[in-house]
Design a protein around this motif. Structure first.
Motif, mmCIF file in Angstrom:
data_model
loop_
_atom_site.group_PDB
_atom_site.id
_atom_site.type_symbol
_atom_site.label_atom_id
_atom_site.label_comp_id
_atom_site.label_asym_id
_atom_site.label_seq_id
_atom_site.Cartn_x
_atom_site.Cartn_y
_atom_site.Cartn_z
ATOM 1 N N ILE A 12 -41.269 -57.851 34.390
ATOM 2 C CA ILE A 12 -42.027 -58.707 35.302
ATOM 3 C C ILE A 12 -42.886 -59.612 34.444
ATOM 4 O O ILE A 12 -43.630 -59.148 33.582
ATOM 5 C CB ILE A 12 -42.904 -57.874 36.262
ATOM 6 N N VAL A 13 -42.778 -60.916 34.668
ATOM 7 C CA VAL A 13 -43.551 -61.891 33.912
ATOM 8 C C VAL A 13 -44.643 -62.429 34.825
ATOM 9 O O VAL A 13 -44.363 -63.009 35.864
ATOM 10 C CB VAL A 13 -42.656 -63.034 33.396
ATOM 11 N N GLY A 14 -45.882 -62.207 34.435
ATOM 12 C CA GLY A 14 -47.027 -62.670 35.206
ATOM 13 C C GLY A 14 -47.779 -61.507 35.815
ATOM 14 O O GLY A 14 -47.239 -60.773 36.632
ATOM 15 N N ALA A 15 -49.021 -61.321 35.380
ATOM 16 C CA ALA A 15 -49.829 -60.207 35.861
ATOM 17 C C ALA A 15 -50.849 -60.675 36.895
ATOM 18 O O ALA A 15 -51.983 -60.220 36.928
ATOM 19 C CB ALA A 15 -50.525 -59.517 34.692
ATOM 20 N N GLY A 16 -50.420 -61.593 37.753
ATOM 21 C CA GLY A 16 -51.249 -61.998 38.881
ATOM 22 C C GLY A 16 -51.139 -60.961 39.979
ATOM 23 O O GLY A 16 -50.613 -59.856 39.784
ATOM 24 N N ILE A 17 -51.602 -61.304 41.158
ATOM 25 C CA ILE A 17 -51.616 -60.332 42.250
ATOM 26 C C ILE A 17 -50.209 -59.844 42.605
ATOM 27 O O ILE A 17 -50.001 -58.657 42.846
ATOM 28 C CB ILE A 17 -52.356 -60.899 43.478
ATOM 29 N N SER A 18 -49.233 -60.734 42.601
ATOM 30 C CA SER A 18 -47.860 -60.329 42.941
ATOM 31 C C SER A 18 -47.229 -59.477 41.847
ATOM 32 O O SER A 18 -46.608 -58.451 42.139
ATOM 33 C CB SER A 18 -46.991 -61.559 43.199
ATOM 34 N N GLY A 19 -47.373 -59.911 40.594
ATOM 35 C CA GLY A 19 -46.789 -59.158 39.484
ATOM 36 C C GLY A 19 -47.375 -57.765 39.359
ATOM 37 O O GLY A 19 -46.662 -56.783 39.150
ATOM 38 N N LEU A 20 -48.705 -57.668 39.497
ATOM 39 C CA LEU A 20 -49.356 -56.358 39.415
ATOM 40 C C LEU A 20 -48.928 -55.445 40.563
ATOM 41 O O LEU A 20 -48.625 -54.273 40.366
ATOM 42 C CB LEU A 20 -50.877 -56.521 39.422
ATOM 43 N N THR A 21 -48.885 -56.008 41.781
ATOM 44 C CA THR A 21 -48.500 -55.217 42.947
ATOM 45 C C THR A 21 -47.064 -54.721 42.815
ATOM 46 O O THR A 21 -46.778 -53.547 43.055
ATOM 47 C CB THR A 21 -48.667 -56.036 44.237
ATOM 48 N N LEU A 22 -46.163 -55.610 42.414
ATOM 49 C CA LEU A 22 -44.768 -55.217 42.246
ATOM 50 C C LEU A 22 -44.605 -54.177 41.150
ATOM 51 O O LEU A 22 -43.850 -53.217 41.308
ATOM 52 C CB LEU A 22 -43.908 -56.449 41.939
ATOM 53 N N SER A 23 -45.337 -54.335 40.052
ATOM 54 C CA SER A 23 -45.214 -53.359 38.961
ATOM 55 C C SER A 23 -45.708 -51.979 39.397
ATOM 56 O O SER A 23 -45.106 -50.965 39.037
ATOM 57 C CB SER A 23 -45.944 -53.838 37.711
ATOM 58 N N ILE A 24 -46.778 -51.921 40.182
ATOM 59 C CA ILE A 24 -47.270 -50.630 40.685
ATOM 60 C C ILE A 24 -46.255 -50.021 41.645
ATOM 61 O O ILE A 24 -45.943 -48.822 41.564
ATOM 62 C CB ILE A 24 -48.642 -50.794 41.368
ATOM 63 N N LEU A 25 -45.719 -50.834 42.552
ATOM 64 C CA LEU A 25 -44.739 -50.339 43.521
ATOM 65 C C LEU A 25 -43.508 -49.771 42.815
ATOM 66 O O LEU A 25 -43.059 -48.658 43.121
ATOM 67 C CB LEU A 25 -44.337 -51.459 44.478
ATOM 68 N N LEU A 26 -42.979 -50.506 41.853
ATOM 69 C CA LEU A 26 -41.786 -50.040 41.135
ATOM 70 C C LEU A 26 -42.086 -48.802 40.295
ATOM 71 O O LEU A 26 -41.261 -47.882 40.222
ATOM 72 C CB LEU A 26 -41.236 -51.162 40.260
ATOM 73 N N SER A 27 -43.261 -48.766 39.677
ATOM 74 C CA SER A 27 -43.645 -47.576 38.907
ATOM 75 C C SER A 27 -43.752 -46.349 39.805
ATOM 76 O O SER A 27 -43.327 -45.254 39.433
ATOM 77 C CB SER A 27 -44.980 -47.809 38.199
ATOM 78 N N ASN A 28 -44.315 -46.538 40.998
ATOM 79 C CA ASN A 28 -44.413 -45.434 41.956
ATOM 80 C C ASN A 28 -43.045 -44.940 42.403
ATOM 81 O O ASN A 28 -42.900 -43.791 42.810
ATOM 82 C CB ASN A 28 -45.238 -45.841 43.176
ATOM 83 N N SER A 64 -48.526 -54.527 51.663
ATOM 84 C CA SER A 64 -48.153 -54.212 50.278
ATOM 85 C C SER A 64 -49.199 -53.316 49.626
ATOM 86 O O SER A 64 -48.863 -52.340 48.954
ATOM 87 C CB SER A 64 -48.015 -55.497 49.458
ATOM 88 N N PHE A 65 -50.476 -53.636 49.847
ATOM 89 C CA PHE A 65 -51.544 -52.791 49.296
ATOM 90 C C PHE A 65 -51.522 -51.406 49.929
ATOM 91 O O PHE A 65 -51.794 -50.406 49.264
ATOM 92 C CB PHE A 65 -52.912 -53.439 49.499
ATOM 93 N N ARG A 66 -51.198 -51.334 51.202
ATOM 94 C CA ARG A 66 -51.104 -50.044 51.899
ATOM 95 C C ARG A 66 -50.003 -49.190 51.261
ATOM 96 O O ARG A 66 -50.186 -47.995 51.034
ATOM 97 C CB ARG A 66 -50.793 -50.297 53.373
ATOM 98 N N GLU A 67 -48.874 -49.820 50.957
ATOM 99 C CA GLU A 67 -47.727 -49.100 50.394
ATOM 100 C C GLU A 67 -47.998 -48.548 48.997
ATOM 101 O O GLU A 67 -47.402 -47.548 48.605
ATOM 102 C CB GLU A 67 -46.497 -50.001 50.373
ATOM 103 N N ILE A 68 -48.889 -49.188 48.242
ATOM 104 C CA ILE A 68 -49.180 -48.695 46.892
ATOM 105 C C ILE A 68 -50.503 -47.928 46.836
ATOM 106 O O ILE A 68 -50.968 -47.558 45.768
ATOM 107 C CB ILE A 68 -49.160 -49.829 45.843
ATOM 108 N N GLY A 69 -51.110 -47.700 48.003
ATOM 109 C CA GLY A 69 -52.302 -46.865 48.064
ATOM 110 C C GLY A 69 -53.610 -47.566 47.737
ATOM 111 O O GLY A 69 -54.593 -46.907 47.406
#
Length: 87
Positions: A12-28, A64-69
């Motif tokens: 994932i390239v870009g640690a903005g709100i979308s990149g961070l959220t997606l990285s947490i979701l995929l890690s989970n 999205s925030f709900r899904e990653i806690g």
């Protein structure tokens, strides 16, 4: 067609709100994630370069925030808008 193995890291390239959220979701979900950001951590935490901006989170974004806690934390640090106007 060749499919990626479950061991192949997701980039994932870009640690903005979308990149961070997606990285947490995929890690989970148990995926290996490599997250890249062009700004250094020093530039992010540099007090002289701190800028504030308004960010409106829609219900879809809150889902999205709900899904990653993170929904409760986001709501605790937010101001609820009763309506909005898009120009």
């Amino acid at each position: 067609m060749k499919y990626l193995s479950t061991e192949t890291p997701i980039v994932i390239v870009g640690a903005g709100i979308s990149g961070l959220t997606l990285s947490i979701l995929l890690s989970n979900l148990g995926k290996k994630v490599h997250l890249y950001e062009k700004r250094s951590s020093e530039s992010i935490t540099d007090q002289e370069d701190q800028r504030s901006f308004n960010l409106t989170i829609t219900e879809r974004g809150m889902k999205s925030f709900r899904e990653i806690g993170l929904e409760a934390i986001v709501k605790q640090n937010s101001v609820c808008l009763k309506s909005r106007v898009v120009h």
